[in-house]
Design a protein around this motif. Structure first.
Motif, mmCIF file in Angstrom:
data_model
loop_
_atom_site.group_PDB
_atom_site.id
_atom_site.type_symbol
_atom_site.label_atom_id
_atom_site.label_comp_id
_atom_site.label_asym_id
_atom_site.label_seq_id
_atom_site.Cartn_x
_atom_site.Cartn_y
_atom_site.Cartn_z
ATOM 1 N N VAL A 209 -24.800 22.131 8.739
ATOM 2 C CA VAL A 209 -23.514 22.110 9.460
ATOM 3 C C VAL A 209 -22.481 22.942 8.714
ATOM 4 C CG1 VAL A 209 -21.601 20.653 10.244
ATOM 5 C CG2 VAL A 209 -23.960 19.861 10.522
ATOM 6 N N LEU A 210 -22.386 22.738 7.406
ATOM 7 C CA LEU A 210 -21.431 23.497 6.598
ATOM 8 C C LEU A 210 -21.772 24.979 6.582
ATOM 9 C CD1 LEU A 210 -21.061 21.081 3.539
ATOM 10 C CD2 LEU A 210 -19.375 21.470 5.338
ATOM 11 N N ALA A 211 -23.072 25.300 6.543
ATOM 12 C CA ALA A 211 -23.484 26.708 6.531
ATOM 13 C C ALA A 211 -23.038 27.419 7.802
ATOM 14 C CB ALA A 211 -25.004 26.800 6.365
ATOM 15 N N LEU A 244 -33.467 27.110 2.236
ATOM 16 C CA LEU A 244 -34.494 27.067 3.281
ATOM 17 C C LEU A 244 -33.943 27.329 4.679
ATOM 18 C CD1 LEU A 244 -36.908 24.153 2.255
ATOM 19 C CD2 LEU A 244 -37.397 26.601 2.361
ATOM 20 N N ILE A 245 -32.626 27.398 4.809
ATOM 21 C CA ILE A 245 -32.052 27.732 6.118
ATOM 22 C C ILE A 245 -32.499 29.144 6.460
ATOM 23 C CG2 ILE A 245 -29.913 27.950 7.435
ATOM 24 C CD1 ILE A 245 -28.601 26.077 5.446
ATOM 25 N N SER A 248 -32.561 33.718 5.063
ATOM 26 C CA SER A 248 -31.493 33.854 4.044
ATOM 27 C C SER A 248 -30.105 33.684 4.654
ATOM 28 C CB SER A 248 -31.578 35.223 3.349
ATOM 29 O OG SER A 248 -32.846 35.438 2.796
ATOM 30 N N PHE A 249 -29.999 32.807 5.647
ATOM 31 C CA PHE A 249 -28.746 32.675 6.399
ATOM 32 C C PHE A 249 -27.566 32.315 5.502
ATOM 33 C CE2 PHE A 249 -25.645 30.040 8.639
ATOM 34 C CZ PHE A 249 -25.301 30.872 9.689
ATOM 35 N N LEU A 250 -27.781 31.378 4.593
ATOM 36 C CA LEU A 250 -26.670 30.918 3.762
ATOM 37 C C LEU A 250 -26.175 32.028 2.843
ATOM 38 C CD1 LEU A 250 -24.762 28.765 2.779
ATOM 39 C CD2 LEU A 250 -26.544 27.905 1.271
ATOM 40 N N LEU A 251 -27.103 32.713 2.172
ATOM 41 C CA LEU A 251 -26.684 33.777 1.261
ATOM 42 C C LEU A 251 -26.007 34.921 2.005
ATOM 43 C CD1 LEU A 251 -29.560 34.039 -1.372
ATOM 44 C CD2 LEU A 251 -27.411 32.811 -1.513
#
Length: 528
Positions: A209-211, A244-245, A248-251
């Motif tokens: 959610v935060l990502a 694991l999102i 590499s969505f978060l980065l």
């Protein structure tokens, strides 16, 4: 089109109902306040009923209904009975009453007029959590703002989580109303400040959610969501979930946010990246992403705190072989030199600049870049600075020691050195309290090709610390002492010194000790 007689009558009846209800509510507030003002506990600073009522309604915004403010400037907190009334009113079926009282409670919390134990004991907290699921945006906004405020205190976080507030907050974090969303994300951020509540949030699925919220068009939502992720990233056990999102969505989102024009957001994204890239998997995912350019922009930030964070990430990633060439090619080294000169009294800047340069010396193409930059001047200036922390001086010395290992850099370094730099190195080498500082300073001296004239004023000091090195029980000091003597003889240092006889005697002693050790080892090998 006009209303028929029946509908007009119904509308008038409803209007009368609202007027009566509002008047009843206002009269109830006045009655409660009158009774409080008549109590002996309020006699120290009495207010008339009218003034007391006006003060309570002073902050009242027209679109949100009445707001209860400070009851009395001399009173530290409202009575428990008053909170119990508020709790009952919050459970009212009248939406306007819920709006008004929830805003009143927010005002009391903001002003610090409610004791911590009372907010839980009277049931107000549980009721506020229930109101998070209200169908009215105003009520949700007030309730979520209250929860966010309470979550900023250590005393309330566990109670909030125990009240099953996490899932409603996660839902509101994606609400359409921007103020409701901001309050919900701010509450989630505050809940990540404690290890126990952060664990519950992660179990309930807060990370994805935060990502997603990092992509929000609202800069405040971006800031709180990134700050919450940064708090979570301090614990390596959550790194796997974060990385694991998919794809590499978060980065990618953090790198994008690091390029934000909102400085606090770009700084927070950099902080989160720094904590995440302790993880080897994160370092691999970062390959191919354009993180160097936004990082260099942040290094030039007007706020020194932002520069500090950027330098911490730079010094960390510059140790990785896969990034070194890119960093050098994009001009990091000259910028680091400028930063040292600009902030030579700042221990954080100097420390991380020195670490970064130490990591990048071994790039062959970078050596000429170093010579042409301000790095050498900056490091020598930092060497002369009187640091309160040994760590900063140790980093500077380690950087100079690494630099002196390369011929092209060593000759340029000697050209720039003055007698004051030699004296400083001698003083540190003679330091007895910090063996690490003494060793590294001595190592720098041992590598420098310095003529006799430069060393002549320091002959006695040099012999003194070399004698101490040779007598030291640590092998590294003995080896450094021997190497230093060899190098100084080779370049003409100590030539004609009256102190060299002492040094020769000590060298023979060390040689004899080494021969004895070798013989003992040979005997041991024969026995086995």
């Amino acid at each position: 089109m006009g209303l028929c007689e029946r509908c007009a009558r119904l509308l008038n009846d409803f209007k009368s109902f609202v007027v009566v209800k509002t008047a009843t509510f206002v009269q109830k507030v006045k009655d409660v306040l009158r009774r409080i003002s008549e109590c002996c506990c309020s006699k120290t600073a009495p207010l008339s009923q009218e003034k007391l009522y006006c003060e309570l309604m002073r902050r009242h915004e027209p679109k949100r209904g009445p707001r209860l403010s400070r009851l009395n400037s001399a009173k530290k907190c409202v009575p428990t009975a008053f909170l119990e009334v508020c709790c009952s009113l919050l459970q009212s079926e009248d939406l306007e009453v819920q709006r008004s009282v929830s805003l009143s409670v927010l005002g009391l919390l903001t002003d610090g007029n409610i004791k911590e134990e009372h907010i839980i004991g009277t049931g107000v907290l549980d009721t506020l959590v229930d109101l998070l699921q209200s169908g009215d945006c105003t009520v949700q906004c007030n309730a979520s703002s209250c929860i966010a405020l309470l979550a900023s205190s250590d005393s309330y976080r566990d109670a909030i989580v125990s009240s099953d507030a996490v899932l409603p907050l996660l839902v509101l974090a994606r609400a359409f109303d921007p103020e409701v969303q901001q309050n919900a994300v701010r509450a989630l951020y505050n809940l990540t400040k404690s290890e126990s509540t952060m664990r519950v949030l992660c179990e309930e699925g807060v990370i994805p959610v935060l990502a997603l919220l990092l992509l929000s068009s609202d800069s405040e939502v971006q800031f709180y969501s990134c700050s919450a992720l940064s708090n979570i990233a301090t614990d390596p056990q959550y790194h796997t979930k974060m990385l694991l999102i998919g794809d590499s969505f978060l980065l990618k989102s953090l790198v994008s946010l690091m390029g934000s024009s909102v400085l606090k957001n770009s700084t927070q994204a950099c902080q989160c990246l720094r904590r995440l890239t302790w993880n080897g998997e994160a370092q691999q995912q970062l390959v191919g992403l354009d993180w160097v350019c936004p990082l260099m922009t942040l290094l030039r930030a007007p706020e020194l705190s932002s520069t500090d964070v950027a330098l911490m990430l730079l010094s960390q990633l510059s140790a990785q072989p896969q990034y070194k060439e890119t960093l050098v090619n994009l001009g990091v080294i000259p910028m680091v030199g400028e930063l040292i000169l600009m902030h030579v009294s700042n221990s954080v800047v100097v420390t991380h600049c020195a670490v970064t340069l130490t990591h990048l010396w071994n790039i062959v193409d970078s050596q000429q870049v170093v010579v042409d930059s301000e790095c050498l001047s900056g490091l020598l200036l930092a060497l002369l600075f009187d640091w309160n922390e040994d760590e900063t001086l140790l980093r500077v010395l380690s950087c100079l020691n690494s630099l002196a290992s390369f011929d092209s850099l060593r000759s340029r370094l000697v050209e720039k050195m003055a007698a004051s730099h030699i004296g400083r190195l001698m003083d540190i080498s003679s330091e007895r309290e910090s063996s690490d500082l003494s060793f590294v300073a001595g190592s720098v001296i041992s590598k420098l090709d310095m003529n006799d004239e430069l060393l002549k004023p320091h002959h006695r000091v040099i012999v003194g610390y070399l004698m101490r090195f040779l007598r030291n029980q640590e092998v590294r000091f003995q080896q450094l002492g021997i190497a230093s003597v060899c190098n100084l003889k080779k370049c003409g240092g100590l030539q004609g010194s009256v102190y060299t006889l002492e040094l020769e005697k000590e060298l023979k002693r060390v040689q004899q000790q080494t021969d004895n050790t070798r013989q003992l080892l040979q005997m041991l090998q024969q026995d086995t």
